[in-house]
Each structure stands twice: as C-alpha cells, then as structure tokens.
Design a protein around this motif. Structure first.
Motif, mmCIF file in Angstrom:
data_model
loop_
_atom_site.group_PDB
_atom_site.id
_atom_site.type_symbol
_atom_site.label_atom_id
_atom_site.label_comp_id
_atom_site.label_asym_id
_atom_site.label_seq_id
_atom_site.Cartn_x
_atom_site.Cartn_y
_atom_site.Cartn_z
ATOM 1 N N MET A 13 0.699 6.596 3.986
ATOM 2 C CA MET A 13 1.233 5.335 3.469
ATOM 3 C C MET A 13 2.307 5.587 2.427
ATOM 4 N N CYS A 14 2.207 6.691 1.726
ATOM 5 C CA CYS A 14 3.192 7.027 0.713
ATOM 6 C C CYS A 14 4.569 7.183 1.339
ATOM 7 N N ILE A 15 4.619 7.709 2.530
ATOM 8 C CA ILE A 15 5.878 7.913 3.225
ATOM 9 C C ILE A 15 6.503 6.570 3.583
ATOM 10 N N ARG A 16 5.709 5.649 4.096
ATOM 11 C CA ARG A 16 6.226 4.357 4.551
ATOM 12 C C ARG A 16 6.653 3.453 3.396
ATOM 13 N N ASP A 17 5.926 3.459 2.283
ATOM 14 C CA ASP A 17 6.166 2.529 1.181
ATOM 15 C C ASP A 17 6.687 3.242 -0.061
ATOM 16 N N SER A 18 7.490 4.265 0.132
ATOM 17 C CA SER A 18 7.830 5.175 -0.958
ATOM 18 C C SER A 18 8.512 4.510 -2.150
ATOM 19 N N GLU A 19 9.271 3.476 -1.962
ATOM 20 C CA GLU A 19 9.980 2.857 -3.085
ATOM 21 C C GLU A 19 9.070 1.988 -3.953
ATOM 22 N N ARG A 20 7.990 1.476 -3.412
ATOM 23 C CA ARG A 20 7.111 0.581 -4.162
ATOM 24 C C ARG A 20 5.980 1.305 -4.864
ATOM 25 N N ILE A 21 5.717 2.534 -4.505
ATOM 26 C CA ILE A 21 4.553 3.250 -5.028
ATOM 27 C C ILE A 21 4.953 4.067 -6.250
ATOM 28 N N VAL A 22 4.206 3.890 -7.338
ATOM 29 C CA VAL A 22 4.476 4.657 -8.561
ATOM 30 C C VAL A 22 3.549 5.855 -8.682
ATOM 31 N N GLY A 23 2.481 5.896 -7.901
ATOM 32 C CA GLY A 23 1.560 7.021 -7.950
ATOM 33 C C GLY A 23 0.442 6.829 -6.952
ATOM 34 N N LEU A 24 -0.389 7.861 -6.845
ATOM 35 C CA LEU A 24 -1.510 7.829 -5.920
ATOM 36 C C LEU A 24 -2.806 8.108 -6.657
ATOM 37 N N VAL A 25 -3.870 7.435 -6.238
ATOM 38 C CA VAL A 25 -5.221 7.699 -6.718
ATOM 39 C C VAL A 25 -6.004 8.154 -5.494
ATOM 40 N N LEU A 26 -6.399 9.421 -5.491
ATOM 41 C CA LEU A 26 -7.060 10.023 -4.335
ATOM 42 C C LEU A 26 -8.504 10.326 -4.708
ATOM 43 N N LEU A 27 -9.421 9.542 -4.175
ATOM 44 C CA LEU A 27 -10.850 9.672 -4.490
ATOM 45 C C LEU A 27 -11.601 10.107 -3.235
ATOM 46 N N GLY A 28 -12.097 11.329 -3.235
ATOM 47 C CA GLY A 28 -12.859 11.819 -2.085
ATOM 48 C C GLY A 28 -12.038 11.853 -0.817
ATOM 49 N N THR A 29 -10.802 12.325 -0.888
ATOM 50 C CA THR A 29 -9.885 12.243 0.250
ATOM 51 C C THR A 29 -9.595 13.589 0.873
ATOM 52 N N LYS A 86 -21.020 16.070 -8.417
ATOM 53 C CA LYS A 86 -21.718 15.105 -7.563
ATOM 54 C C LYS A 86 -21.165 15.123 -6.149
ATOM 55 N N GLY A 87 -21.520 14.125 -5.369
ATOM 56 C CA GLY A 87 -21.119 14.040 -3.975
ATOM 57 C C GLY A 87 -19.895 13.175 -3.764
ATOM 58 N N HIS A 88 -19.904 12.403 -2.686
ATOM 59 C CA HIS A 88 -18.787 11.550 -2.278
ATOM 60 C C HIS A 88 -18.842 10.255 -3.083
ATOM 61 N N MET A 89 -18.427 10.350 -4.336
ATOM 62 C CA MET A 89 -18.535 9.207 -5.247
ATOM 63 C C MET A 89 -17.622 9.413 -6.445
ATOM 64 N N VAL A 90 -17.433 8.338 -7.197
ATOM 65 C CA VAL A 90 -16.762 8.424 -8.491
ATOM 66 C C VAL A 90 -17.818 8.830 -9.505
ATOM 67 N N LEU A 92 -19.234 8.625 -12.843
ATOM 68 C CA LEU A 92 -19.117 7.699 -13.970
ATOM 69 C C LEU A 92 -18.962 8.416 -15.298
ATOM 70 N N ASN A 93 -19.374 9.679 -15.374
ATOM 71 C CA ASN A 93 -19.154 10.449 -16.599
ATOM 72 C C ASN A 93 -17.676 10.728 -16.833
ATOM 73 N N GLN A 94 -16.872 10.608 -15.806
ATOM 74 C CA GLN A 94 -15.429 10.818 -15.907
ATOM 75 C C GLN A 94 -14.646 9.514 -15.778
ATOM 76 N N LEU A 95 -15.337 8.399 -15.849
ATOM 77 C CA LEU A 95 -14.683 7.108 -15.635
ATOM 78 C C LEU A 95 -13.572 6.852 -16.646
#
Length: 109
Positions: A13-29, A86-90, A92-95
């Motif tokens: 998606m970053c490639i397609r919408d490159s001008e509108r995106i200011v950054g990426l948040v990649l969680l368990g990706t 931890k596993g496939h999760m956020v 919370l200690n690093q929230l």
C-alpha cells in the motif's frame, strides 16, 4: 491531507499511496512480496517506520518479521524497532513507547 497507515499484511500500500503516507506502523507483520518491496522502495521518499513484533509470535516468526524491518532499513528508512517476549500482540508494557513513536511520526509532517 496526511495520514498514518497501519499495515497488517504487507507494505505494498505504501507504493500505491506514497504521497499521502507519512509513515508506517508495522505490528506483527511480514513482507508478502519481499522482492517487489525491495525493488520499489528506492523510488519512494524514505519515511519513518514503527515496527513491533513478539519473539513468541506463532503466526509470523520473528525471523520473517525482522526481514520486513531490514528491507526498510536497507532502503534508508528510519525504523524504530520494538521487540518483546510475547506472541502475536501489542505488548502493553511498551504501549507508551509505541504511542510516542507514532506521535513523533505524526509531528514530523
């Protein structure tokens, strides 16, 4: 208008919408098409990336997730890595660290 996009399965998606995106948040990706991403990133302006992954993730192994982060780092993108036990999760200690990293990304525009 600017926005922060959340990528759950890949970063194409970053490639397609490159001008509108200011950054990426990649969680368990992972990168679904690493060759495509690696070949495409040099044509984009580097952005900030917040990456979080658990060592015990049973859906996306840590080694696969690290490859995802490394592709962006190799292309000159600034990656904040948040790894946890931890596993496939956020974790919370690093929230707070996660929220602060996202806020810095948003403030950079």
């Amino acid at each position: 208008a600017y926005e922060i996009r959340l990528s759950l399965v890949g970063s194409e998606m970053c490639i397609r919408d490159s001008e509108r995106i200011v950054g990426l948040v990649l969680l368990g990706t992972k990168t679904v098409r690493p060759d495509f991403l690696t070949e495409s990133l040099p044509f984009l302006k580097p952005r900030k990336v917040v990456w979080m992954h658990g060592r015990k993730d049973h859906l996306v192994p840590l080694e696969v997730a690290i490859e995802h982060a490394e592709i962006f780092e190799s292309a000159g993108w600034q990656v904040t890595r948040l790894e946890h036990e931890k596993g496939h999760m956020v974790n919370l200690n690093q929230l707070d660290e996660l929220k602060n990293s996202i806020q810095r990304m948003a403030d950079s525009i």
